[in-house]
Scaffold this motif. Structure first.
Motif, short mmCIF file in Angstrom:
data_model
loop_
_atom_site.label_atom_id
_atom_site.label_comp_id
_atom_site.label_asym_id
_atom_site.label_seq_id
_atom_site.Cartn_x
_atom_site.Cartn_y
_atom_site.Cartn_z
N LEU A 101 1.15 6.82 -15.44
CA LEU A 101 2.60 6.81 -15.31
C LEU A 101 3.08 5.80 -14.30
O LEU A 101 4.17 5.29 -14.40
N GLY A 102 2.29 5.51 -13.31
CA GLY A 102 2.70 4.56 -12.30
C GLY A 102 1.54 4.26 -11.37
O GLY A 102 0.58 5.00 -11.31
N VAL A 103 1.66 3.17 -10.69
CA VAL A 103 0.65 2.77 -9.72
C VAL A 103 1.36 2.55 -8.40
O VAL A 103 2.32 1.77 -8.33
N ASP A 104 0.92 3.25 -7.37
CA ASP A 104 1.53 3.11 -6.05
C ASP A 104 1.06 1.84 -5.37
O ASP A 104 -0.08 1.40 -5.57
N CYS A 105 1.93 1.30 -4.56
CA CYS A 105 1.58 0.13 -3.76
C CYS A 105 0.56 0.54 -2.70
O CYS A 105 0.61 1.66 -2.18
N ALA A 106 -0.35 -0.35 -2.36
CA ALA A 106 -1.32 -0.09 -1.29
C ALA A 106 -1.49 -1.37 -0.48
O ALA A 106 -1.57 -2.47 -1.04
N LEU A 107 -1.53 -1.22 0.83
CA LEU A 107 -1.70 -2.37 1.73
C LEU A 107 -3.15 -2.46 2.17
O LEU A 107 -3.82 -1.44 2.35
N ARG A 108 -3.62 -3.67 2.36
CA ARG A 108 -4.96 -3.88 2.90
C ARG A 108 -4.93 -3.65 4.40
O ARG A 108 -3.87 -3.63 5.03
N ASP A 109 -6.12 -3.54 5.02
CA ASP A 109 -6.23 -3.41 6.47
C ASP A 109 -5.77 -4.71 7.14
O ASP A 109 -5.82 -5.78 6.53
N TRP A 110 -5.33 -4.58 8.41
CA TRP A 110 -4.91 -5.75 9.16
C TRP A 110 -6.11 -6.67 9.40
O TRP A 110 -7.22 -6.22 9.60
N GLU A 111 -5.82 -7.97 9.38
CA GLU A 111 -6.83 -8.95 9.78
C GLU A 111 -6.81 -9.04 11.30
O GLU A 111 -5.93 -8.49 11.95
N ALA A 112 -7.79 -9.76 11.86
CA ALA A 112 -7.85 -9.92 13.31
C ALA A 112 -6.67 -10.72 13.81
O ALA A 112 -6.11 -11.56 13.08
N TRP A 113 -6.27 -10.46 15.08
CA TRP A 113 -5.18 -11.22 15.68
C TRP A 113 -5.58 -12.68 15.82
O TRP A 113 -6.73 -13.00 16.07
N THR A 114 -4.59 -13.57 15.68
CA THR A 114 -4.86 -14.98 15.96
C THR A 114 -4.82 -15.18 17.47
O THR A 114 -4.32 -14.33 18.21
N SER A 115 -5.34 -16.30 17.95
CA SER A 115 -5.28 -16.57 19.39
C SER A 115 -3.85 -16.89 19.79
O SER A 115 -3.05 -17.35 18.98
N CYS A 116 -3.53 -16.65 21.08
CA CYS A 116 -2.18 -16.91 21.57
C CYS A 116 -1.88 -18.40 21.58
O CYS A 116 -2.76 -19.21 21.86
N SER A 117 -0.65 -18.74 21.30
CA SER A 117 -0.28 -20.16 21.31
C SER A 117 0.91 -20.40 22.20
O SER A 117 1.62 -19.53 22.59
#
Length: 117
Positions: A101-117
Motif C-alpha cells: 500500500l505504501g513505502v515509508d521514507c527512511a534516512l541513512r545514518d549520518w556520515e562523519a563530520w567534515t573538518s572545520c573550515s
C-alpha cells in the motif's frame, strides 16, 4: 570449466639441391625438410556471463491482478568457443503476493563530520 588452449603449432621449411655432386665430389649432407614448433596467437575461450538482476518493475504493485517484471543483461557474450549463457534473462511475477500500500521514507545514518573550515 574451459580448457587451456595449446599455443604451439608446427612449421616446416624446405631446401633443394642447388648443385648435385659430380666426378667424385662430396654428396650433400643433411635433410631437405626441417620441421619445428612455433607459437601461434593463442586466444582462450570466453564463457558467457549474465549480470545481476535489475529491480522489479514496477517496484510497487498497484493491484492484485497486475504483473511485474525484472531483467538481467548478458554482460559477456561467449567468444572463441566459450560456453553459451545458461539461465533466464527475464522473470515475470504475479503481484498477488506483492501488493504494497505504501513505502515509508527512511534516512541513512549520518556520515562523519567534515573538518572545520
Amino acid at each position: 570449466e574451459s580448457e587451456e588452449c595449446s599455443c604451439n603449432q608446427l612449421r616446416q621449411r624446405e631446401r633443394d639441391v642447388r648443385t648435385s655432386s659430380k666426378c667424385g665430389g662430396a654428396p650433400c649432407a643433411g635433410p631437405l625438410v626441417e620441421t619445428g614448433t612455433c607459437e601461434k596467437e593463442c586466444i582462450s575461450p570466453v564463457d558467457c556471463m549474465l549480470g545481476e538482476w535489475q529491480e522489479w518493475s514496477p517496484t510497487v504493485c498497484g493491484a492484485t491482478g497486475d504483473q511485474r517484471v525484472r531483467l538481467r543483461r548478458v554482460e559477456q557474450e561467449p567468444a572463441n568457443g566459450g560456453k553459451a549463457c545458461a539461465g533466464i534473462i527475464n522473470e515475470t511475477s504475479s503481484c498477488e503476493d506483492h501488493v504494497l500500500l505504501g513505502v515509508d521514507c527512511a534516512l541513512r545514518d549520518w556520515e562523519a563530520w567534515t573538518s572545520c573550515s
